[in-house]
Design an enzyme around this catalytic site. Sequence first.
Site, short mmCIF file in Angstrom:
data_model
loop_
_atom_site.label_atom_id
_atom_site.label_comp_id
_atom_site.label_asym_id
_atom_site.label_seq_id
_atom_site.Cartn_x
_atom_site.Cartn_y
_atom_site.Cartn_z
N LYS A 295 0.84 -1.22 0.00
CA LYS A 295 0.00 0.00 0.00
C LYS A 295 0.86 1.26 0.00
O LYS A 295 0.64 2.18 -0.78
CB LYS A 295 -0.95 0.02 1.22
CG LYS A 295 -1.90 -1.17 1.28
CD LYS A 295 -2.87 -1.07 2.45
CE LYS A 295 -2.23 -1.15 3.83
NZ LYS A 295 -1.62 -2.47 4.15
N ARG B 268 10.10 -0.72 13.07
CA ARG B 268 8.67 -0.75 13.43
C ARG B 268 8.43 -1.83 14.48
O ARG B 268 8.86 -2.96 14.33
CB ARG B 268 7.82 -1.02 12.18
CG ARG B 268 7.46 0.26 11.45
CD ARG B 268 6.67 0.03 10.19
NE ARG B 268 5.38 -0.65 10.40
CZ ARG B 268 4.41 -0.66 9.48
NH1 ARG B 268 4.58 -0.01 8.33
NH2 ARG B 268 3.29 -1.29 9.72
N ARG C 221 11.66 -6.43 5.91
CA ARG C 221 11.62 -5.00 6.25
C ARG C 221 11.94 -4.79 7.73
O ARG C 221 12.58 -3.81 8.12
CB ARG C 221 10.24 -4.41 5.93
CG ARG C 221 10.24 -2.90 6.08
CD ARG C 221 8.90 -2.28 5.82
NE ARG C 221 7.91 -2.74 6.78
CZ ARG C 221 6.61 -2.50 6.67
NH1 ARG C 221 6.16 -1.81 5.64
NH2 ARG C 221 5.77 -2.92 7.59
N ARG D 266 -1.23 -9.38 13.12
CA ARG D 266 -1.75 -8.39 12.17
C ARG D 266 -2.52 -9.09 11.04
O ARG D 266 -3.55 -8.60 10.60
CB ARG D 266 -0.60 -7.56 11.57
CG ARG D 266 -0.01 -6.56 12.55
CD ARG D 266 1.39 -6.15 12.17
NE ARG D 266 1.47 -5.36 10.96
CZ ARG D 266 2.62 -5.13 10.30
NH1 ARG D 266 3.75 -5.66 10.75
NH2 ARG D 266 2.62 -4.38 9.22
#
Length: 193
Positions: A14, A135, A129, A146
């Site tokens: 996204k 994060r 990532r 998630r």
Amino acid sequence: MFNIVIFGAPGSGKGTQSENLISHYGLFHISTGEVLRDNIARGTELGKIADTYISDGKLIPDDLMISILADILDNTPEAKNGVIFDGFPRTINQAGALKEMLAERGARVDAVVGLEVDEDELIDRLIKRGKESGRSDDNLETIKKRLKVYHSQTQPLRDYYMKEGTYLPIKGVGTVEGIFESIKAAIKEKCGK
Ligand code: AP5
Ligand code: MG
């Protein structure tokens, strides 16, 4: 207003494809995840609340998330030509609220770009990532949470927007450029731009 929702599971691309959409359509970009992470980094009250949910892979409660989004729309003159909504809506409640907020402005969601990527690839991308992102939700345990939350609370929006006639399914695997070509073609066919 020309409004695009970029939709898909965690890691579906996204944010990556939003960069392309911003430069191509000249629209304002709202990533609710980035708004929350920015608040966490600045240590705001909202950031303190958001942190507990994000690091546990859970969604921020609808009322709070909807009021944050309404506030951005009300106070961002650059959003008046249209917005790329990245990571919002994520529940049926949020979709209803977005519909109302846009209707008040004489606008609607024109297209929902649905990036479809299989689960193994999503996990691979997020683990990769996570080695550099910093994060708090890019670790295997939270990634699995998630994805579970995505399936139970967010994926039903695919049918919701299918029924609205705005959902554009896009195969989200391959090169970033190749995927963007598919997105542009689908938007052109649906919206004529
Ligand atoms: P959010 O920040 O929205 O995260 P997310 O949905 O989990 O998705 P990501 O940002 O991780 O992935 P992405 O789809 O943007 O993919 P990206 O382009 O980065 O939300 C985080 C949290 O905030 C939520 O869990 C929740 O707690 C809270 N939140 C946010 N919005 C909310 C809402 N509306 N309501 C309630 N709570 C909310 O790509 C991923 C990786 O893959 C990158 O490394 C990228 O380089 C790579 N990649 C991209 N495209 C490709 C490709 N074609 N091939 C190979 N690799 C690729
Ligand atoms: Mg993102």
